[in-house]
Design a protein around this motif. Structure first.
Motif, PDB file in Angstrom:
ATOM      1  N   GLN A  94      56.856  18.794 135.748  1.00 29.90           N
ATOM      2  CA  GLN A  94      57.191  19.138 136.962  1.00 29.90           C
ATOM      3  C   GLN A  94      57.286  18.221 137.829  1.00 29.90           C
ATOM      4  N   ASP A  95      56.757  17.036 137.916  1.00 27.89           N
ATOM      5  CA  ASP A  95      56.871  15.796 138.644  1.00 27.89           C
ATOM      6  C   ASP A  95      58.320  15.114 138.490  1.00 27.89           C
ATOM      7  N   THR A  96      58.727  15.252 137.310  1.00 25.38           N
ATOM      8  CA  THR A  96      60.091  14.400 136.952  1.00 25.38           C
ATOM      9  C   THR A  96      61.096  15.401 137.458  1.00 25.38           C
ATOM     10  N   ASN A  97      60.824  16.948 137.713  1.00 28.55           N
ATOM     11  CA  ASN A  97      61.966  17.564 138.165  1.00 28.55           C
ATOM     12  C   ASN A  97      62.097  17.466 139.676  1.00 28.55           C
ATOM     13  N   LYS A  98      61.285  16.579 140.538  1.00 30.16           N
ATOM     14  CA  LYS A  98      61.184  16.706 141.825  1.00 30.16           C
ATOM     15  C   LYS A  98      62.512  15.674 142.257  1.00 30.16           C
ATOM     16  N   LYS A  99      63.152  15.881 143.104  1.00 28.74           N
ATOM     17  CA  LYS A  99      64.200  14.885 143.768  1.00 28.74           C
ATOM     18  C   LYS A  99      63.694  13.679 144.193  1.00 28.74           C
ATOM     19  N   THR A 100      63.900  12.663 143.817  1.00 29.10           N
ATOM     20  CA  THR A 100      63.444  11.250 144.615  1.00 29.10           C
ATOM     21  C   THR A 100      64.318  11.199 145.909  1.00 29.10           C
ATOM     22  N   ILE A 101      63.705  10.695 146.915  1.00 26.37           N
ATOM     23  CA  ILE A 101      64.421  10.296 147.916  1.00 26.37           C
ATOM     24  C   ILE A 101      63.728   9.438 148.742  1.00 26.37           C
ATOM     25  N   THR A 110      71.755   3.827 144.765  1.00 25.55           N
ATOM     26  CA  THR A 110      71.815   3.295 143.634  1.00 25.55           C
ATOM     27  C   THR A 110      70.761   1.908 143.497  1.00 25.55           C
ATOM     28  N   ALA A 111      70.683   1.250 144.408  1.00 27.95           N
ATOM     29  CA  ALA A 111      69.868   0.154 144.333  1.00 27.95           C
ATOM     30  C   ALA A 111      68.468   0.774 144.581  1.00 27.95           C
ATOM     31  N   LEU A 112      68.073   1.584 145.172  1.00 35.97           N
ATOM     32  CA  LEU A 112      66.722   2.237 145.320  1.00 35.97           C
ATOM     33  C   LEU A 112      66.189   3.123 144.290  1.00 35.97           C
ATOM     34  N   GLY A 113      67.433   3.561 143.379  1.00 36.14           N
ATOM     35  CA  GLY A 113      67.150   4.608 142.329  1.00 36.14           C
ATOM     36  C   GLY A 113      66.847   5.703 142.780  1.00 36.14           C
ATOM     37  N   VAL A 114      67.141   6.286 143.839  1.00 37.72           N
ATOM     38  CA  VAL A 114      67.000   7.687 144.357  1.00 37.72           C
ATOM     39  C   VAL A 114      68.143   8.692 144.321  1.00 37.72           C
TER      40      VAL A 114
END
Length: 190
Positions: free
Chosen positions: A16-23, A88-92
């Motif tokens: 569930q946590d890995t399915n969250k979009k990073t922002i 890309t640099a932040l990996g989001v």
């Protein structure tokens, strides 16, 4: 009595946590005189994103990487053309930018917060935008005499500012309205 135990993390909670979009929430472009207001609005956006299913980077980590890799410390320094490089640099998965236009108590009659936000995907495509202005009466004591209203409003604002939450009620209404249009942060796997 001392109880000792081990946490059992289920596979479902990790998935569930890995399915969250990073922002990452960028520093806001501050068009006001309020440094505390722009910081408070950014912190509240990060909290709202967590509640909507996103996995936001911490503000301190975002700021450190922006400063170290791009020399960016202010919101007005971020151009749309820079969004793919920053993502890309932040990996989001997404970048949130914003502009704070008004953040003030006007002549002890009302509080005003006016801001806009834009969420971009990694290729700088606009995923979501929001623009709103909220005005609220200066004092929550509207049925009291004018002296009580002024004193109540002043005390309320002093308390809010002392804990780093200036114009708290107006900011809360702004984000309450915003949350209904903000898309969910859960990735869909079809």
């Amino acid at each position: 009595m001392l109880m000792v135990g081990c946490a059992n993390v289920s596979h479902d909670s990790v998935t569930q946590d890995t399915n969250k979009k990073t922002i990452a929430v960028m520093p806001l472009d501050n068009q006001t005189n309020s440094v505390a207001g722009v910081l408070y609005m950014r912190e509240e956006m990060v909290e709202l994103l967590k509640n909507k299913g996103y996995k936001p980077m911490s503000i301190s980590e975002t700021d450190q990487q922006l400063a170290n890799q791009f020399g960016i410390s202010l919101g007005g320094q971020i151009a749309v053309d820079d969004i793919p490089k920053i993502a890309t640099a932040l990996g989001v998965d997404a970048i949130m930018t914003g502009r704070l236009r008004n953040f003030e108590a006007v002549l002890m009659s009302y509080n005003q917060v006016s801001a806009s936000f834009t969420m971009y995907g990694v290729n700088a495509q606009v995923l979501w935008t929001y623009d709103d202005a909220v005005s609220q009466p200066f004092s929550p004591l509207r049925n009291e005499d004018i002296g009580t209203q002024i004193i109540g409003g002043l005390l309320s604002n002093v308390l809010d500012r002392s804990v780093g939450r200036p114009l708290r009620g107006t900011v809360a209404e702004f984000y309450q309205r915003l949350q209904y249009s903000l898309p969910s942060g859960w990735k869909r796997n079809y």
